[in-house]
Design an enzyme around this catalytic site. Structure first.
Site, PDB file in Angstrom:
ATOM      1  N   LYS A  12      -0.466  -2.109 -10.451  1.00 13.23           N
ATOM      2  CA  LYS A  12       0.254  -2.588  -9.268  1.00 13.23           C
ATOM      3  C   LYS A  12       1.284  -3.664  -9.644  1.00 13.23           C
ATOM      4  O   LYS A  12       1.244  -4.219 -10.743  1.00 13.23           O
ATOM      5  CB  LYS A  12      -0.761  -3.119  -8.249  1.00 13.23           C
ATOM      6  CG  LYS A  12      -1.657  -2.026  -7.631  1.00 13.23           C
ATOM      7  CD  LYS A  12      -2.567  -2.622  -6.562  1.00 13.23           C
ATOM      8  CE  LYS A  12      -3.406  -1.555  -5.877  1.00 13.23           C
ATOM      9  NZ  LYS A  12      -4.283  -2.151  -4.823  1.00 13.23           N
ATOM     10  N   TYR A  52      -0.329   5.894   0.731  1.00 14.06           N
ATOM     11  CA  TYR A  52      -1.506   5.208   1.283  1.00 14.06           C
ATOM     12  C   TYR A  52      -1.849   5.676   2.703  1.00 14.06           C
ATOM     13  O   TYR A  52      -2.554   4.973   3.429  1.00 14.06           O
ATOM     14  CB  TYR A  52      -1.262   3.699   1.305  1.00 14.06           C
ATOM     15  CG  TYR A  52      -1.711   2.948   0.069  1.00 14.06           C
ATOM     16  CD1 TYR A  52      -2.952   3.185  -0.530  1.00 14.06           C
ATOM     17  CD2 TYR A  52      -0.912   1.940  -0.485  1.00 14.06           C
ATOM     18  CE1 TYR A  52      -3.381   2.468  -1.640  1.00 14.06           C
ATOM     19  CE2 TYR A  52      -1.340   1.213  -1.602  1.00 14.06           C
ATOM     20  CZ  TYR A  52      -2.578   1.491  -2.166  1.00 14.06           C
ATOM     21  OH  TYR A  52      -3.002   0.772  -3.252  1.00 14.06           O
ATOM     22  N   ASN A 115      -4.618  -6.951  -6.450  1.00 15.94           N
ATOM     23  CA  ASN A 115      -5.812  -6.708  -7.264  1.00 15.94           C
ATOM     24  C   ASN A 115      -5.522  -5.826  -8.474  1.00 15.94           C
ATOM     25  O   ASN A 115      -6.410  -5.184  -9.033  1.00 15.94           O
ATOM     26  CB  ASN A 115      -6.960  -6.179  -6.397  1.00 15.94           C
ATOM     27  CG  ASN A 115      -6.618  -4.879  -5.695  1.00 15.94           C
ATOM     28  OD1 ASN A 115      -5.560  -4.304  -5.913  1.00 15.94           O
ATOM     29  ND2 ASN A 115      -7.522  -4.408  -4.860  1.00 15.94           N
ATOM     30  N   HIS A 118      -4.920   0.395  -8.957  1.00 14.24           N
ATOM     31  CA  HIS A 118      -5.427   1.403  -8.021  1.00 14.24           C
ATOM     32  C   HIS A 118      -6.124   2.476  -8.847  1.00 14.24           C
ATOM     33  O   HIS A 118      -5.686   2.779  -9.953  1.00 14.24           O
ATOM     34  CB  HIS A 118      -4.261   2.059  -7.257  1.00 14.24           C
ATOM     35  CG  HIS A 118      -4.677   3.321  -6.544  1.00 14.24           C
ATOM     36  ND1 HIS A 118      -5.226   3.311  -5.284  1.00 14.24           N
ATOM     37  CD2 HIS A 118      -4.671   4.623  -6.945  1.00 14.24           C
ATOM     38  CE1 HIS A 118      -5.520   4.560  -4.929  1.00 14.24           C
ATOM     39  NE2 HIS A 118      -5.198   5.374  -5.932  1.00 14.24           N
ATOM     40  N   GLU A 129      -3.340  12.776  -5.608  1.00 12.74           N
ATOM     41  CA  GLU A 129      -2.554  11.625  -6.074  1.00 12.74           C
ATOM     42  C   GLU A 129      -1.778  11.935  -7.350  1.00 12.74           C
ATOM     43  O   GLU A 129      -0.647  11.472  -7.525  1.00 12.74           O
ATOM     44  CB  GLU A 129      -3.485  10.424  -6.279  1.00 12.74           C
ATOM     45  CG  GLU A 129      -4.060   9.920  -4.959  1.00 12.74           C
ATOM     46  CD  GLU A 129      -4.988   8.714  -5.091  1.00 12.74           C
ATOM     47  OE1 GLU A 129      -5.430   8.196  -4.047  1.00 12.74           O
ATOM     48  OE2 GLU A 129      -5.268   8.285  -6.231  1.00 12.74           O
TER      49      GLU A 129
HETATM   50  P1  ADP Z   1      -9.686   0.299  -3.572  1.00 14.89           P
HETATM   51  O1  ADP Z   1      -8.296  -0.019  -4.081  1.00 14.89           O
HETATM   52  O2  ADP Z   1     -10.734  -0.509  -4.284  1.00 14.89           O
HETATM   53  O3  ADP Z   1      -9.973   1.778  -3.581  1.00 14.89           O
HETATM   54  P2  ADP Z   1      -9.388   0.557  -0.685  1.00 14.89           P
HETATM   55  O4  ADP Z   1      -9.059   1.997  -0.937  1.00 14.89           O
HETATM   56  O5  ADP Z   1     -10.456   0.246   0.290  1.00 14.89           O
HETATM   57  O6  ADP Z   1      -9.763  -0.190  -2.054  1.00 14.89           O
HETATM   58  O7  ADP Z   1      -8.088  -0.209  -0.191  1.00 14.89           O
HETATM   59  C1  ADP Z   1      -6.825   0.061  -0.779  1.00 14.89           C
HETATM   60  C2  ADP Z   1      -6.148  -1.244  -1.083  1.00 14.89           C
HETATM   61  O8  ADP Z   1      -5.906  -1.926   0.141  1.00 14.89           O
HETATM   62  C3  ADP Z   1      -6.993  -2.221  -1.915  1.00 14.89           C
HETATM   63  O9  ADP Z   1      -6.852  -2.025  -3.304  1.00 14.89           O
HETATM   64  C4  ADP Z   1      -6.444  -3.553  -1.498  1.00 14.89           C
HETATM   65  O10 ADP Z   1      -5.295  -3.903  -2.263  1.00 14.89           O
HETATM   66  C5  ADP Z   1      -6.033  -3.330  -0.068  1.00 14.89           C
HETATM   67  N1  ADP Z   1      -7.055  -3.851   0.842  1.00 14.89           N
HETATM   68  C6  ADP Z   1      -8.280  -3.352   1.039  1.00 14.89           C
HETATM   69  N2  ADP Z   1      -8.973  -4.080   1.947  1.00 14.89           N
HETATM   70  C7  ADP Z   1      -8.138  -5.080   2.322  1.00 14.89           C
HETATM   71  C8  ADP Z   1      -8.244  -6.174   3.229  1.00 14.89           C
HETATM   72  N3  ADP Z   1      -9.369  -6.375   3.927  1.00 14.89           N
HETATM   73  N4  ADP Z   1      -7.179  -6.992   3.338  1.00 14.89           N
HETATM   74  C9  ADP Z   1      -6.045  -6.793   2.633  1.00 14.89           C
HETATM   75  N5  ADP Z   1      -5.871  -5.784   1.760  1.00 14.89           N
HETATM   76  C10 ADP Z   1      -6.906  -4.934   1.601  1.00 14.89           C
HETATM   77 MG    MG Z   2      -9.101   3.325  -2.511  1.00 21.78          MG
END
Ligand code: ADP
Ligand code: MG
Length: 136
Positions: A12, A52, A115, A118, A129
């Site tokens: 990212k 997304y 974070n 992805h 994807e």
């Molecule tokens: P992951 O990336 O671990 O698969 P998710 O698919 O649940 O997580 O969410 C996609 C992305 O959305 C996450 O990587 C994160 O950057 C963002 N995200 C998830 N939950 C939150 C939240 N509560 N607040 C802000 N951003 C979030």
């Molecule tokens: Mg995810």
């Protein structure tokens, strides 16, 4: 030759900006995930929204799409045994605060949105994807 499972990984904007791509790739390689193909690109907000779209009902969707399109990303196809699950384990929990020691998000993640990586969450989504970015 191709006999392993495949998954999509994205480095990212926060991690590309800090030049962490090689360090993150070396974690994949050390854990027997082969980097089959890679490309660096900068998504538009519309493209990020398309990528997304499974999250479109979430309160953080707009913020998420703005973030993913805020700077260059590096996308790659990883291949290896149980690649989807293995990549998720190497990434660690979504919120870096909850990620286990040694995981990519624990090492490099800044916050729940920044974070660093992805990873596809299932074999079916990995196919969708990978096709989104690589047409294969
Ligand atoms: P992951 O990336 O671990 O698969 P998710 O698919 O649940 O997580 O969410 C996609 C992305 O959305 C996450 O990587 C994160 O950057 C963002 N995200 C998830 N939950 C939150 C939240 N509560 N607040 C802000 N951003 C979030
Ligand atoms: Mg995810």
């Amino acid at each position: 030759m191709s006999n392993g499972e495949r998954t999509l990984s994205i480095i990212k904007p926060d991690a590309v900006e800090r030049n962490l791509s090689e360090k993150i790739k070396s974690i994949f390689l050390k854990n027997n995930l082969l980097v089959l193909d890679t490309k660096k690109l900068h998504l538009s907000k519309d493209e990020a929204a398309e990528f997304y779209k499974v999250h479109q009902s979430k309160p953080f969707y707009d913020q998420l799409c703005n973030y993913l399109s805020s700077g260059p990303i590096e996308v790659m196809i990883l291949e290896g045994e149980n690649a989807v699950l293995k990549n998720r384990e190497l990434m660690g929990a979504t919120d870096p605060k909850n990620a286990k020691d040694g995981t990519i998000r624990k090492l490099y993640g800044v916050s729940i949105d920044k974070n660093s990586v992805h990873g596809s969450d299932s074999v079916d989504n990995a196919k969708i994807e990978i096709n989104f970015f690589f047409n294969k």
